[in-house]
Write a protein that holds these residues in place. Structure first.
Motif, PDB file in Angstrom:
ATOM      1  N   ASP A  56       0.812  -1.219   0.000  1.00  0.00           N
ATOM      2  CA  ASP A  56       0.000   0.000   0.000  1.00  0.00           C
ATOM      3  C   ASP A  56       0.841   1.263   0.000  1.00  0.00           C
ATOM      4  N   HIS A  57       1.999   1.226   0.688  1.00  0.00           N
ATOM      5  CA  HIS A  57       2.734   2.469   0.928  1.00  0.00           C
ATOM      6  C   HIS A  57       4.074   2.560   0.201  1.00  0.00           C
ATOM      7  N   VAL A 117       7.512   7.184   5.645  1.00  0.00           N
ATOM      8  CA  VAL A 117       6.121   6.861   5.290  1.00  0.00           C
ATOM      9  C   VAL A 117       5.684   5.595   6.017  1.00  0.00           C
ATOM     10  N   LEU A 118       6.498   4.568   5.949  1.00  0.00           N
ATOM     11  CA  LEU A 118       6.138   3.298   6.573  1.00  0.00           C
ATOM     12  C   LEU A 118       6.092   3.419   8.089  1.00  0.00           C
ATOM     13  N   GLN A 143       2.810   4.668   9.867  1.00  0.00           N
ATOM     14  CA  GLN A 143       1.559   3.920   9.799  1.00  0.00           C
ATOM     15  C   GLN A 143       1.185   3.330  11.158  1.00  0.00           C
TER      16      GLN A 143
END
Length: 760
Positions: free
Chosen positions: A283-284, A322-323, A326
């Motif tokens: 997704d990321h 980014v990861l 989450q």
């Protein structure tokens, strides 16, 4: 001159032959007419897995050009240059040509022409600075035939080839009838066409530079595309350090490591870790990333890119941030492949490269001086009096560069039945094809546990009855200036530590280091919980104690010389526990294909001696230690090794409690209670600016602080790994903004918003 072409791609042979035929026509009909050099290409067979400039396979010509798919670009050593044997070579990446929207035959033509004129990439010609704003001052231009006009092409038999410069270009006389390039496009002498660039050495700073016309978007895009490949511009190969962090020739991302929270999810329960990790990454990060579990930790995973292009420092941290943001992710961090300053196997006449002493100090002629300085022979007497053998029954984990069989090593004590290679991903750490790959591993292993040789002519390690488990996690870089450099990644080291614990090791000796990596630290903490003593080298030349030595869970070892003074190449800092000999220490090696011994340098030697003494301590106190909880043993060893360290030295602050004393350590009684504290050393200096200044950004999020420290550490290591420091690397500067622009977007924005002052 014959240039062998080796096709290591999926390109069909007929296509390659057709394009070679066209380039040969260019070389014979166009190039020879002006440059009076007879050059032709010849297609050879191919039997290797990937191009290796150290061993040019199937080459019958005077130089070699590899056609390479580029799925492992980080292993290429350059776009063109010299092999370790002095053979000119080039690498043509069809994938790079695709990025540049041109046929790969243009690059083949380009490389053939430039190999023909300057195969050793060492010719310079005096001329004016290409930037008009510099007023024509003198610089030294590279003898490149295509760079300045490389956006211009023409066809031969329907195959695109590169325009090239003519001899008058390299003179300051006025050109006649546009006669500075083959196509006659009108480039001025020492000038540059749109889409091209020129390289030169500036005598004002002694550094290489690359210039293209201001506002030339095409040239800028070409350089940006090439930057994704390793050392494809001569500026990279000449050592310009303008943006070493984002040069894949110096730093490239192995993986993005991330950890899931065990208690993540709603009250109904969390999904299984691996499927959840795969969904997060898809997704990321995207479909080109795949997920592998971390050995021994069901909640930690590595996301690995399958893209042909290496992931740069800034890109890797962008992905990690980014990861890491989450829900349910504890942390995310990149693991990088990067150069580690090593040490040299110097001949007795003196040393090379960074180790600048003119000769070995008096007294180091004795093969046993280092173990004598640590009182190892006296400790052996204590062990023998107790009817025991030094190190017997102890398995030592040894993450290093592999292993080479040698007469100094008792192969019956080298556990090649359970060894593991994280470079080639197999179960054989012996580097038989190229012994130079395993010399560092051989050398440090011999310092730990060699015991078969005549002490007057060989090497004797403190743990001369221990077993050793070779774990290959790094390899030398070729060709590089002395000292030996090691290319390593912290993910491989983490996996080796976990494997060593699983295999029953009681000591782990790490003669290498790198950048902060939380996943490695967790593996070392787990090792401590199992009673494993983890010893790590403080590091060489970079000025600060490198991870994992700087972690509280390791025994950090700095280096001294025969005069009981600091070895000047040793890193130092408040994290150091103890010091051991690191200069002119005898160890096993191979020279001219013959096994021998020589004197070497580095905190690699110091930590190897310490690890051997740790194994001897474990074997001597086996019964007493059996009554202690395993988790107490590493800290107990730290306490006693610092308490008993010799204070008879001339070491400054930052070298721990003193020089390790094996006899005093063995004589020291094992405390019966569980209450003990490490003996403090002398007053310590403040931590190095690489780490201290990042901590002064009080409001910086932890992940951004980690990135900033990582950037500073890598730049310092790159600078230290050069025979002459790379220009432009300001890893020790007080201004955090010195590395801005080379960092992730998130950190760059934070620095811009909060200012670059350490007090921001």
């Amino acid at each position: 001159m014959t240039i062998s072409v080796i096709n290591a791609t999926m390109l069909c042979r007929q296509e390659v032959q057709d394009k070679i035929r066209a380039v040969n026509r260019q070389l014979q009909d166009d190039f020879r007419r002006y440059w009076h050099a007879d050059v032709h290409l010849r297609l050879e067979g191919w039997t290797g897995e990937s191009p290796d400039p150290r061993r040019p396979l199937n080459m019958r010509g005077d130089a070699v050009i590899y056609l390479w798919d580029g799925d492992k670009t980080a292993r290429a050593l350059g776009y063109h240059g010299l092999t370790a044997r002095g053979v000119p070579y080039g690498v043509v990446f069809p994938a790079l040509s695709d990025l540049l929207n041109e046929d790969w035959s243009v690059t083949l033509s380009h490389e053939a022409l430039e190999l023909a004129m300057d195969p050793e990439i060492n010719r310079l010609v005096q001329g004016p600075h290409p930037d008009p704003a510099e007023g024509g001052r003198v610089v030294y231009h590279w003898y490149e035939l295509c760079d300045a006009v490389q956006a211009d092409t023409y066809t031969i038999d329907g195959v695109a080839v590169s325009n090239f410069l003519l001899p008058l270009y390299f003179t300051e006389n006025e050109e006649h009838l546009n006669h500075n390039d083959f196509l006659g496009r009108g480039v001025e002498s020492f000038g540059v066409r749109p889409g091209g660039y020129v390289g030169f050495v500036d005598p004002n700073d002694g550094a290489p530079h690359t210039y293209h016309c201001r506002g030339d978007h095409r040239a800028a895009c070409r350089l940006a595309a090439k930057a994704k490949f390793l050392n494809v511009t001569r500026t990279d190969r000449r050592g310009d350090g303008g943006d070493a962090l984002n040069d894949p020739g110096w730093v490239s991302c192995e993986s993005i490591t991330f950890k899931l929270c065990p208690t993540r999810g709603d009250a109904g329960g969390a999904p299984p870790p691996l499927p959840e990790a795969e969904c997060l990454v898809a997704d990321h990060l995207g479909s080109e990333w795949h997920v592998t579990p971390c050995p021994g930790d069901q909640y930690t995973f590595d996301a690995i890119s399958s893209d042909a292009l290496p992931v740069s420092f800034a890109e890797a941290w962008d992905h990690a941030h980014v990861l890491g943001g989450q829900r349910g992710v504890v942390y995310a961090e990149p693991s990088f492949r990067f150069p580690i300053p090593g040490e040299s196997d110097a001949p007795d006449g003196g040393v090379r490269g960074l180790w600048r002493d003119k000769q070995h100090k008096r007294g180091t002629e004795s093969h046993t001086w280092a173990i004598e300085q640590c009182n190892v022979p006296e400790a052996w007497k204590l062990v023998e009096a107790a009817n025991k053998r030094p190190g017997a029954g102890v398995l030592i984990g040894h993450p290093d560069s592999g292993f080479v069989e040698h007469g100094e090593m008792d192969m019956g004590r080298v556990r090649i039945d359970i060894d593991r290679d994280w470079i080639e991903r197999d179960d054989d750490t012996r580097t038989c094809d190229d012994v130079t790959d395993g010399l560092h591993g051989l050398a440090t292993a011999s310092v730990i546990m060699s015991g078969r040789s005549d002490p007057e002519h060989g090497v004797s390690g403190p743990a001369c009855y221990a077993e050793i488990l070779p774990l290959r996690v790094t390899k030398p870089g070729h060709p590089r200036p002395a000292p030996v450099l090691f290319w390593s990644g912290m993910r491989r080291l983490r996996d080796a530590v976990r494997y060593a614990v699983k295999s029953g090791c009681e000591v782990i000796s790490m003669s290498l280091g790198g950048v902060p990596y939380r996943s490695l630290r967790e593996a070392i903490q787990e090792a401590n919980a199992h009673g494993v003593i983890v010893c790590a080298a403080a590091g060489n030349e970079v000025g600060f104690v490198v991870p994992p030595a700087r972690y509280d869970e390791t025994i950090a070892v700095a280096g001294s010389d025969i005069n009981r003074c600091r070895w000047r190449g040793s890193c130092r800092g408040p994290q150091v526990d103890v010091t051991a000999p690191a200069e002119s220490v005898w160890r096993a090696t191979v020279k001219d294909e013959m096994p021998t011994v020589c004197r070497g340098y580095g905190t690699s030697c110091a930590v190897a001696l310490t690890a051997g003494i740790a194994a001897m301590w474990l074997s001597y106190h086996r019964e007493e230690l059996a009554r202690r909880k395993p988790a107490e043993i590493p800290e107990l060893f730290r306490c006693l090794v610092k308490k008993t360290a010799s204070k008879r030295h001339n070491l400054p602050a930052g070298f721990g409690a003193g020089i390790i004393d094996a006899e005093a350590l063995l004589r020291e009684r094992i405390p019966k209670s569980g209450c003990f504290r490490s003996c403090p050393g002398p007053a310590e200096e403040a931590d190095h600016p690489v780490f201290a200044h990042a901590a002064h950004h009080r409001n910086m999020p932890e992940a951004l602080q980690h990135e900033l420290i990582c950037a500073r550490s890598l730049e310092a290591m790159i600078a230290a790994s050069q025979a002459a420091p790379v220009r432009g690397l300001k890893a020790t500067s007080r201004n955090a903004g010195d590395v801005a622009g080379k960092l992730s977007d998130r950190l760059t924005r934070w620095l811009a918003e909060h200012g670059n002052s350490p007090d921001a």
